[in-house]
Write a protein that holds these residues in place. Structure first.
Motif, mmCIF file in Angstrom:
data_model
loop_
_atom_site.group_PDB
_atom_site.id
_atom_site.type_symbol
_atom_site.label_atom_id
_atom_site.label_comp_id
_atom_site.label_asym_id
_atom_site.label_seq_id
_atom_site.Cartn_x
_atom_site.Cartn_y
_atom_site.Cartn_z
ATOM 1 N N TYR A 309 0.867 -1.182 0.000
ATOM 2 C CA TYR A 309 0.000 0.000 0.000
ATOM 3 C C TYR A 309 0.898 1.225 0.000
ATOM 4 O O TYR A 309 1.740 1.390 0.882
ATOM 5 C CB TYR A 309 -0.905 0.004 1.232
ATOM 6 N N VAL A 310 0.760 2.089 -1.011
ATOM 7 C CA VAL A 310 1.655 3.236 -1.138
ATOM 8 C C VAL A 310 0.892 4.541 -0.917
ATOM 9 O O VAL A 310 -0.287 4.672 -1.260
ATOM 10 C CB VAL A 310 2.355 3.266 -2.514
ATOM 11 N N LYS A 311 1.608 5.482 -0.324
ATOM 12 C CA LYS A 311 1.060 6.821 -0.117
ATOM 13 C C LYS A 311 2.194 7.820 -0.228
ATOM 14 O O LYS A 311 3.129 7.800 0.577
ATOM 15 C CB LYS A 311 0.374 6.942 1.239
ATOM 16 N N TYR A 312 2.098 8.675 -1.238
ATOM 17 C CA TYR A 312 3.097 9.736 -1.388
ATOM 18 C C TYR A 312 2.660 10.952 -0.590
ATOM 19 O O TYR A 312 1.517 11.409 -0.694
ATOM 20 C CB TYR A 312 3.266 10.130 -2.861
ATOM 21 N N ASP A 313 3.560 11.462 0.217
ATOM 22 C CA ASP A 313 3.282 12.653 1.021
ATOM 23 C C ASP A 313 4.595 13.383 1.235
ATOM 24 O O ASP A 313 5.488 12.893 1.941
ATOM 25 C CB ASP A 313 2.653 12.263 2.363
#
Length: 379
Positions: A309-313
């Protein structure tokens, strides 16, 4: 109680359980405690019997037991309700003249698509533009996609497949994608456990599925990984086979949003030459990056035992951590198509048992790339 409300399948995922209801083809994750309460509910003869059993077995008050009774009743009835009944077959209207007829080649498989208009062409063509060919001597399959009244129709070799409301064009796109993988791999719908709204990268031995909420950069990350030597086996549409429980290649380009153009044009030398397309679902421009290898020279299917699960922040510290499988299901399941067949549902639950799941939050692209390289090395 009504035994028809009983889940068809149940599988333990560490401290929780995932249950499947055949009538609705719905999966829900429940706690160990809720599982015990549902089991009492299903063997109770009445509401009063349920309340009495909860007081005896769990020392739960009558008032609280009544609340549990109502909540479980609602969950079980909802989970046994058909959400989207299959539409009725419609008389096939006349197909349009072949003014927008294009040909595509994927190895030994060729197909033609007759688009009813330029706007309908824009729903399908851009992601497969790299596979456009001149008219071949023979065509493996012919599709017609056109508008009639307020509906979009899909025909395969002249036979009606399905029609959808214009506002549900994404359902047409999904159904066409299923028809395409059936054509490419000589399969039927029953041969797939499901198709996931996920991008998937691979090396020569295994695949890793990338999931995330819309806008979290799945496709952009896939493009970066491809530029780093990995292969993108599927972008936004990952099929999982019931025959061997492996993911299969979906030969579309990688769709990247306008916000990533600056980053990617420094990496892909021909990026400026890729045409810009307006998104069919959002007010944003897209480009499609073609696959590195031709379909016939690519690995077509591989085992997939890792999901990230990826999340760019840009505001967070980059981290990769292992998570329980049930934590990724809220993202993995809702936007996916999962087979309604009980045998395939069991295969899906079995596949989940063998998954390693991770959560990647990142602000640094190089960190994300390095972590995927490590995951591939950890065989």
């Amino acid at each position: 109680m009504n035994v028809k409300l009983t889940p068809k399948l149940i599988s333990q995922l560490k401290n929780n359980y995932i249950v499947w209801f055949e009538t609705s083809n719905q999966y829900i994750v429940i706690s160990d405690t809720l599982k015990d309460l549902i089991e009492v509910y299903l063997i109770s003869h009445s509401q009063a019997d349920f309340i009495t059993q909860l007081h005896i077995d769990f020392n739960i008050s009558s008032a609280q037991a009544e609340l549990y009774y109502n909540e479980i009743t609602n969950v079980l009835i909802t989970s046994n309700t058909i959400v989207n009944p299959k539409s009725q077959q419609s008389p096939i209207p006349l197909t349009p003249k072949k003014a927008l007829n294009l040909y595509y080649g994927f190895g030994d498989t060729t197909m033609s698509i007759n688009f009813g208009s330029q706007s309908i062409k824009n729903l399908i063509h851009p992601q497969f533009a790299h596979a456009t060919i001149e008219k071949p001597n023979a065509v493996s399959c012919h599709f017609d996609i056109y508008k009639y009244g307020d509906s979009l129709y899909l025909l395969k070799n002249g036979a009606y497949i399905e029609h959808y409301s214009i506002s549900d064009f994404h359902l047409l796109q999904g159904r066409f994608a299923v028809e395409l993988i059936n054509l490419l791999y000589d399969k039927q719908e029953a041969d797939w456990i499901g198709t996931f709204h996920a991008s998937t990268v691979c090396n020569a031995k295994e695949a890793i599925m990338i999931i995330g909420d819309s806008g979290n950069g799945k496709s952009t990350l896939s493009a970066l990984l491809m530029a780093s030597g990995m292969d993108v086996i599927a972008d936004d549409f990952t099929p999982l086979s019931a025959i061997n429980q492996e993911v299969y290649r979906f030969p579309s380009g990688i769709s990247v949003k306008e916000g990533a153009f600056v980053i990617l044009e420094e990496i892909f030398s021909e990026f400026d030459q890729f045409p810009i397309h307006p998104s069919t679902s959002k007010h944003v421009n897209l480009k499609y990056i073609p696959p590195v290898n031709d379909f016939e020279n690519s690995i077509l299917h591989l085992p997939c035992k890792k999901v990230v699960y990826v999340k760019y922040d840009a505001a967070v510290s980059s981290t990769l951590k292992k998570v329980d499988t049930d934590q990724i299901l809220a993202t993995l399941i809702p936007e996916s198509w999962l087979s309604p067949l009980a045998t395939n549902a069991q295969l899906f639950l079995d596949w989940l048992q063998n998954l390693e799941c991770f959560e990647l939050q990142y602000a640094d692209n190089n960190f994300a790339i390095s972590q995927f390289k490590k995951l591939f090395e950890a065989l």
